[in-house]
Design a protein around this motif. Structure first.
Motif: not given
Length: 504
Positions: A153, A157, A159, A202-203, A206, A209, A216-217
């Motif tokens: 992630i 996305i 971190d 799981r990726i 992500a 959305n 994004i979170q």
């Protein structure tokens, strides 16, 4: 009203250095999907091809891609390996504006007229119309990522960056401690993920959305970043069962799934091979059309072979590498014999075997045979298939009671205890002298191929006839350490038996 960088005058391009200058010029922002769509519309109207070099897709894949772009869709290119999926995605860059303005120093390619990041908002709030801008070239608006199981992630996305927080003396609750991943950094760009099924589920989740809402979170930060990205994914159907799958909700969010394919004809395949082969234009090495088509036919045979895993596919890289090795076989022979120039021979095809064995996935039966034998079989089948495009079909001749067999004289000569050896590195004179030993061979070629004037092609076809007659069971072929021996069927059987005895 000015809309694009290309429409600005040369003087104004040089003078636009701030947001104020940009506003005065009349420049208008637009989303990347609108940009691709409008530029494609202009391209179609002008009858221009933005996908130059993509051959064989003119009536199938490219129209589908154009429809997807006109529909403002994110795209999934689905097809076997070696079907130009990644190249097609890269060519979409040609439909972007040559330059777009960005806020100087922005991590996220912020549009000066529609800022996205906190950095850009703060800078514009501080400097207003004096905020400096730069111009980003279309080549810098393309990001490509190969999906592998270790992609995280954080990679895609983002971190929280503890080092940044410590250096700037900021708490973890401050948005400025975020290190953005590839996706946010691809704002206003084309983002390609190759081999999507390899990405862990799981990726893939992500991306939901981002594709639909632009949210994004990152580590508890609730950010609303309306990212402006054209997503292009590539996938191989084999991966759906062997290594992973595209999760259903992600597929649901992709506007268009476009099926790619291998060239529909060997002539299209030949154009691709000649375009891509690195040594295709050596002036002292001559490869005739028959030999080129034979390379393409090998790939066709592989794609339908019982020994090859058809689900894995046979890449176009097989023919490209094979052609390069074929040319190099000729070049090596010329260097060894100190000859200035030369032409292709059938014995040169032994040089393409390493290109075949590394490019095909074998099923169990193929593994039992061995990759080398499978490669020899593919060359033999291609030789047989292509032969009837130039010469009478030996099977039809055998069935006919009225027609004289044009190959009988040749097979009878070999049946009278004659053989010829065609060594890989024969000098040209010795090579031709061997072929000239066979009575009626040159006459057969001249009779079947009208108006033949090229001596190089004549001798190649003479050799080709012998190799084809082996495939049609008129003659036999024995592999020597440094070439081939052509014999009659009975002699070939005994030669093979004697060799086996010696090995024993």
């Amino acid at each position: 009203m000015v809309k694009k960088y290309e429409e600005l005058t040369a003087a104004s391009k040089l003078s636009i250095k701030t947001i104020g200058d940009l506003k005065k010029s009349g420049y208008q922002s637009r989303s990347i999907k609108e940009e691709l769509r409008e530029n494609l519309i202009q391209s179609i109207k002008k009858n221009e091809n933005p996908f130059v070099g993509i051959l064989g897709y003119e009536d199938t894949v490219i129209p589908d891609v154009e429809r997807a772009i006109l529909s403002r869709h994110n795209i999934n290119l689905l097809g076997l390996r070696g079907q130009a999926k990644t190249r097609l995605a890269r060519m979409m860059v040609n439909l972007l504006d040559e330059y777009v303005p960005v806020v100087v120093g922005s991590e996220l390619n912020d549009d000066p007229l529609n800022p996205l990041s906190k950095f850009a908002f703060d800078l514009i709030a501080e400097q207003g119309d004096a905020t400096p801008i730069a111009w980003l070239h279309r080549d810098e608006r393309f990001t490509e990522k190969l999906a592998t199981p270790d992609v995280s992630i954080a990679d895609l996305i983002g971190d929280v960056d503890p080092i940044k927080a410590a250096a700037l003396k900021l708490p973890y609750s401050d948005e400025r401690v975020i290190h953005y991943g590839l996706v946010p950094r691809s704002h206003r760009s084309i983002f390609v993920i190759n081999e999507l099924p390899d990405l862990q589920p799981r990726i893939q989740v992500a991306l939901f959305n981002i594709l639909q809402e632009g949210d994004i979170q990152i580590r508890g930060f609730k950010l609303r970043l309306p990212l402006d990205i054209q997503f292009v994914f590539t996938a191989n159907p084999e991966d759906y069962t062997n290594r992973g799958s595209i999760v259903t909700p992600l597929k649901d969010r992709l506007g268009s799934q476009i099926i790619t394919h291998y060239p529909k004809s060997i002539h299209t395949g030949l154009k691709i091979t000649e375009q891509e082969a690195k040594n295709a234009n050596l002036t002292h090495v001559h490869v005739n059309e028959v030999a080129k088509l034979l390379i393409e036919q090998i790939a066709v045979e592989a794609r339908s072979s019982e020994y090859v895993d058809v689900n894995s596919g046979v890449s176009a890289r097989l023919t490209i590498s094979s052609y390069e090795n074929l040319v190099s076989s000729i070049e090596r022979r010329l260097l060894k014999n100190k000859e200035e120039e030369g032409a292709v021979r059938m014995t040169d095809f032994v040089g393409v075997i390493p290109s075949i064995t590394g490019k095909i996935e074998l099923v169990y039966e193929g593994e039992q045979e061995g990759p080398g034998i499978v490669a020899h079989n593919l060359i033999g089948k291609a030789t047989r298939t292509l032969f009837t495009d130039y010469f009478e079909d030996p099977d039809e001749v055998r069935k006919s009671k009225e027609k004289a067999d044009p190959y009988k004289k040749i097979s009878e000569w070999f049946g009278s205890e004659h053989v010829i050896d065609l060594l890989n590195d024969y000098p040209e004179k010795e090579y031709r002298r061997e072929l000239d030993k066979v009575p009626g061979l040159a006459d057969l070629v001249k009779r079947q191929i009208k108006g033949l004037k090229d001596d190089n092609l004549k001798y190649f076809l003479m050799e080709y006839v012998l190799f084809a007659l082996v495939e049609y069971s008129y003659l036999s072929k024995l592999t020597l350490e440094n070439g081939m021996r052509i014999d009659d069927l009975i002699g070939g059987m005994f030669s093979g038996f004697e060799e086996n005895e010696e090995d024993f």
